[in-house]
Design a protein around this motif. Structure first.
Motif, short mmCIF file in Angstrom:
data_model
loop_
_atom_site.label_atom_id
_atom_site.label_comp_id
_atom_site.label_asym_id
_atom_site.label_seq_id
_atom_site.Cartn_x
_atom_site.Cartn_y
_atom_site.Cartn_z
N ALA A 1 0.83 -1.21 0.00
CA ALA A 1 0.00 0.00 0.00
C ALA A 1 0.86 1.25 0.00
O ALA A 1 0.56 2.25 -0.68
N GLU A 2 1.97 1.21 0.78
CA GLU A 2 2.85 2.37 0.84
C GLU A 2 3.55 2.61 -0.49
O GLU A 2 3.75 3.75 -0.92
N ARG A 3 3.94 1.51 -1.13
CA ARG A 3 4.57 1.67 -2.44
C ARG A 3 3.62 2.31 -3.46
O ARG A 3 4.01 3.16 -4.26
N ALA A 4 2.36 1.88 -3.38
CA ALA A 4 1.37 2.48 -4.29
C ALA A 4 1.19 3.96 -3.99
O ALA A 4 1.09 4.80 -4.90
N THR A 5 1.17 4.30 -2.71
CA THR A 5 1.02 5.71 -2.33
C THR A 5 2.22 6.52 -2.77
O THR A 5 2.08 7.65 -3.28
N PHE B 1 7.50 10.63 7.70
CA PHE B 1 8.91 10.40 8.06
C PHE B 1 9.42 9.19 7.31
O PHE B 1 8.65 8.35 6.83
N VAL B 2 10.75 9.12 7.18
CA VAL B 2 11.41 7.95 6.61
C VAL B 2 12.30 7.35 7.70
O VAL B 2 13.09 8.07 8.33
N GLY B 3 12.17 6.05 7.92
CA GLY B 3 12.97 5.40 8.95
C GLY B 3 13.22 3.94 8.66
O GLY B 3 12.46 3.29 7.93
N ALA B 4 14.30 3.43 9.19
CA ALA B 4 14.59 1.99 9.14
C ALA B 4 13.89 1.37 10.34
O ALA B 4 14.38 1.48 11.47
N GLN B 5 12.74 0.73 10.09
CA GLN B 5 11.87 0.33 11.19
C GLN B 5 12.30 -0.97 11.85
O GLN B 5 12.60 -1.01 13.04
N SER C 1 0.97 9.83 12.03
CA SER C 1 -0.15 9.25 12.77
C SER C 1 -0.04 7.73 12.89
O SER C 1 -0.66 7.13 13.77
N TYR C 2 0.73 7.11 12.01
CA TYR C 2 0.89 5.66 12.07
C TYR C 2 1.68 5.25 13.30
O TYR C 2 1.37 4.27 13.97
#
Length: 280
Positions: free
Chosen positions: A126-130, A253-257, A269-270
């Motif tokens: 879903a994130e890739r599509a977004t 944000f971008v992070g290595a989760q 918000s996630y």
């Protein structure tokens, strides 16, 4: 000389009178003794006193005692055997229960990991599509602004809506989206959370500490309602944070989760951060 002069006589010699007298005396003594013995036997015999030895009488029945001891020993042996068998059964039951519990735990863990992976894959898709949609929109509206910077090659390559050092940091962070999370990783193919932030700031010529705890104290604190692209977000307490990421603008944000999701771009918000610091 006569021829018969030395021939001994064959006549028995006569017994001498003295020898006959001795023999007669001996015979008389023997007869006298026999006479006295006969007289003594004729007199009434004196009664003899006989003594009887009495044996002690035993008070206990030895046969009963022996039988009781044998019965007790047999019962003790039987009880010991039963107790040993029960102990063996209990040990076997404990071992079997432990094995079943271990197997159930492993199966539950595998099921949870499978479910988490499926959920992570779904969210990643879903994130890739977004992101694809956002990149198309940004490329259409941003054009070739003089202050913009282009990120290195990567699955998240975009032109960030920021200028100068902030643009370099944001573009680099987004360019790493989709790469693997590896504990202790500092690039270029994999990162952990603080390794990604450190590498992003290196693009702007800024040297940050390696660990997330120190990075959360690297600049001045800013409110989450006043964030700017390039700010460092942290989770946990300032100075002892357990996770960090780069704010890229637009409430994201971008992070290595983690190893399951790798490097991702997400909405605040996630997973709302605890605070933020600004180094630029």
């Amino acid at each position: 000389m006569s021829h018969t002069a030395h021939i001994p006589s064959h006549r028995k010699p006569r017994r001498s009178a003295s020898k006959l007298a001795v023999r007669a005396g001996v015979a008389g003594g023997v007869l006298s003794t026999l006479a006295m013995a006969g007289t003594a036997s004729a007199s009434p015999a004196e009664p003899k006193t006989e003594s009887t030895l009495e044996m002690p009488v035993l008070d206990m029945d030895l046969a009963a005692e022996v039988s009781s001891a044998v019965t007790t020993a047999a019962e003790n042996t039987r009880l010991a055997a039963v107790e040993g068998e029960l102990t063996a059964q209990e040990e076997s039951a404990r071992t079997g229960a432990a094995a079943e519990a271990k197997q159930a735990k492993e199966e539950a863990q595998k099921a949870a990991e499978k479910k988490a992976k499926e959920e992570a894959d779904r969210k990643a898709e879903a994130e890739r599509a977004t992101r694809t949609s956002e990149r198309t929109s940004l490329k259409t509206t941003s054009g070739s602004g003089s202050g913009s910077a282009t990120a290195p090659q990567g699955t998240g390559t975009v032109t960030a809506p920021a200028t100068g050092s902030a643009a370099a940091i944001v573009n680099f962070a987004r360019a790493q989206v989709g790469k693997a999370y590896v504990m202790g990783g500092t690039g270029p193919s994999s990162f952990d959370c603080s390794g990604l932030v450190q590498a992003a700031y290196r693009q702007a010529g800024i040297s940050l500490p390696r660990m997330s705890q120190a990075q959360s104290s690297a600049g001045k604190s800013v409110s989450l309602s006043a964030l700017q692209p390039g700010d460092i977000l942290y989770w946990g307490s300032k100075g002892s944070a357990y996770h960090v990421a780069v704010y890229v603008g637009g409430g994201k944000f971008v992070g290595a989760q983690n190893p399951s999701t790798g490097i991702v771009e997400r909405s605040l918000s996630y997973d709302k951060p605890t605070g933020a610091v600004r180094v630029l």
